[in-house]
Design an enzyme around this catalytic site. Structure first.
Site, PDB file in Angstrom:
ATOM      1  N   ASP A  38       0.771  -1.134  -0.133  1.00 24.98           N
ATOM      2  CA  ASP A  38       0.002   0.005   0.001  1.00 24.98           C
ATOM      3  C   ASP A  38       1.016   1.270   0.251  1.00 24.98           C
ATOM      4  O   ASP A  38       2.107   1.163   0.558  1.00 24.98           O
ATOM      5  CB  ASP A  38      -0.958   0.047   1.425  1.00 24.98           C
ATOM      6  CG  ASP A  38      -1.803  -1.107   1.147  1.00 24.98           C
ATOM      7  OD1 ASP A  38      -2.521  -1.429  -0.136  1.00 24.98           O
ATOM      8  OD2 ASP A  38      -2.117  -1.726   2.258  1.00 24.98           O
ATOM      9  N   TYR A  66       6.892  -8.637   8.228  1.00 25.98           N
ATOM     10  CA  TYR A  66       6.479  -7.105   8.434  1.00 25.98           C
ATOM     11  C   TYR A  66       6.958  -6.754   9.639  1.00 25.98           C
ATOM     12  O   TYR A  66       6.693  -7.424  10.702  1.00 25.98           O
ATOM     13  CB  TYR A  66       4.927  -6.816   8.051  1.00 25.98           C
ATOM     14  CG  TYR A  66       4.568  -7.496   6.665  1.00 25.98           C
ATOM     15  CD1 TYR A  66       4.698  -6.377   5.649  1.00 25.98           C
ATOM     16  CD2 TYR A  66       4.213  -8.731   6.243  1.00 25.98           C
ATOM     17  CE1 TYR A  66       4.087  -6.862   4.359  1.00 25.98           C
ATOM     18  CE2 TYR A  66       3.886  -9.059   5.159  1.00 25.98           C
ATOM     19  CZ  TYR A  66       3.564  -8.060   3.951  1.00 25.98           C
ATOM     20  OH  TYR A  66       3.343  -8.388   2.958  1.00 25.98           O
ATOM     21  N   ASP A  80      -6.435   1.316   7.647  1.00 24.16           N
ATOM     22  CA  ASP A  80      -5.286   2.070   8.262  1.00 24.16           C
ATOM     23  C   ASP A  80      -5.394   3.533   8.242  1.00 24.16           C
ATOM     24  O   ASP A  80      -6.671   3.945   8.522  1.00 24.16           O
ATOM     25  CB  ASP A  80      -4.281   1.758   6.992  1.00 24.16           C
ATOM     26  CG  ASP A  80      -4.735   2.402   5.610  1.00 24.16           C
ATOM     27  OD1 ASP A  80      -5.860   3.232   5.629  1.00 24.16           O
ATOM     28  OD2 ASP A  80      -4.109   1.857   4.710  1.00 24.16           O
ATOM     29  N   ARG A 172      -3.470  -5.343   7.419  1.00 21.30           N
ATOM     30  CA  ARG A 172      -4.554  -4.272   7.891  1.00 21.30           C
ATOM     31  C   ARG A 172      -5.644  -5.155   8.475  1.00 21.30           C
ATOM     32  O   ARG A 172      -6.158  -4.670   9.410  1.00 21.30           O
ATOM     33  CB  ARG A 172      -4.841  -3.586   6.529  1.00 21.30           C
ATOM     34  CG  ARG A 172      -3.955  -2.674   6.134  1.00 21.30           C
ATOM     35  CD  ARG A 172      -4.644  -1.856   5.308  1.00 21.30           C
ATOM     36  NE  ARG A 172      -4.590  -2.451   3.908  1.00 21.30           N
ATOM     37  CZ  ARG A 172      -5.548  -2.455   2.913  1.00 21.30           C
ATOM     38  NH1 ARG A 172      -6.625  -1.646   2.967  1.00 21.30           N
ATOM     39  NH2 ARG A 172      -5.395  -3.024   1.989  1.00 21.30           N
TER      40      ARG A 172
END
Length: 288
Positions: A38, A66, A80, A172
């Site tokens: 993203d 991540y 987000d 997310r």
């Protein structure tokens, strides 16, 4: 110009915009990326150039790591920082022991519902485009794999963690689900992709590295670095010629499976498949 760039995607750029900037540095050669990030995420975006694009599929399905920060107290439309707040709740009162118990429930194979604002397509249209048009979008749940969650910092306001997961996992969605499991609400406030397998130990390049380099081709990783999970097979000239003309080479002693193919001089030529003692081409490099 055929190879792989492990780009450290900067904040604010979409994955496609980052890819196009890399393409411009390489004379707009054909390119593709392995796994979307993203705009609000940073970190490793493997970009495959030229003949390397034939082998993207073997990296898209790879595991990824991540570093994520979850903000508690509110959910947003996009899960987000980009979206409007759609729900609020009190901050979690869970202890660290309670948190560890909750996170343990997200390990292994789990069902996850991707965000409405995602690149998943319905009738060929990405869901985020439908959502932005005001349509009610509900992505179907899917099974994903989360191998590890390590807590780096935790407070009632936020959770910082590292996650190792399989392909198709939405961090997310994980943030929202963790918030709900703690009796609160949550959204993702920061995300950085640390690595994509098999590039765990490889350094990333910034766009400035490519722009400042006189010979950016010297910064490319070899194509076969992306498919090291397959054993190597060196072919003599007659066998390679048969493969390149689309014929099958019989009498092979290798076990059934996929192999990296090389010329006698060590040049990578593509992937081959062995089945029942016969070798045939899988994906060959035109430059091989």
């Amino acid at each position: 110009m055929h190879g792989i760039v492990l780009l450290d995607k900067p904040l604010g750029l979409s994955s496609n915009a980052a890819l196009q900037r890399v393409r411009r540095r390489f004379d707009r050669i054909k390119a593709g990326h392995a796994g979307t990030l993203d705009p609000l995420a940073t970190g490793m975006l493997p970009i495959f150039l030229g003949e390397a694009t034939k082998f993207i599929q073997h990296v898209i399905a790879a595991h990824k790591a991540y570093r994520a920060t979850i903000a508690f107290g509110s959910e947003t439309a996009t899960a987000d920082l980009e979206g409007a707040v759609v729900a609020t709740a009190a901050l979690p009162l869970a202890s660290r022991a309670d948190l560890d118990t909750v996170l343990a429930g997200f390990l292994g194979r789990i069902r996850q519902t991707p965000p409405a604002y995602s690149a998943i397509k319905r009738d060929g249209v990405p869901l985020y485009k439908l959502a932005r048009q005001g349509q009610v979008v509900e992505a179907p749940s899917r099974e994903v794999v989360i191998e590890r969650i390590e807590v780096l910092a935790y407070s009632p306001e936020a959770l910082e963690m590292e996650v190792v997961c399989g392909s198709g996992t939405y961090i997310r969605s994980l943030a929202v689900d963790i918030g709900r499991a703690l009796g609160s609400a949550a959204h993702l406030s920061a995300l950085r992709r640390l690595w994509v397998s098999p590039f765990e130990q490889e350094p990333m390049l910034e766009l400035e590295d490519l722009n400042d380099c006189v010979d950016p081709a010297a910064l490319l990783l070899p194509i076969d670095r992306a498919i090291g999970q397959f054993s190597a097979l060196v072919l003599d000239a007659p066998a390679l010629a048969e493969i390149q003309f689309g014929r099958v080479v019989a009498g092979r002693a290798e076990a059934d499976g996929r192999y990296r193919l090389y010329r006698a001089d060590g040049a990578f030529t593509g992937l081959g498949l062995v089945a029942d003692g016969c070798l045939r081409a899988d994906r060959l490099m035109a430059t091989g």
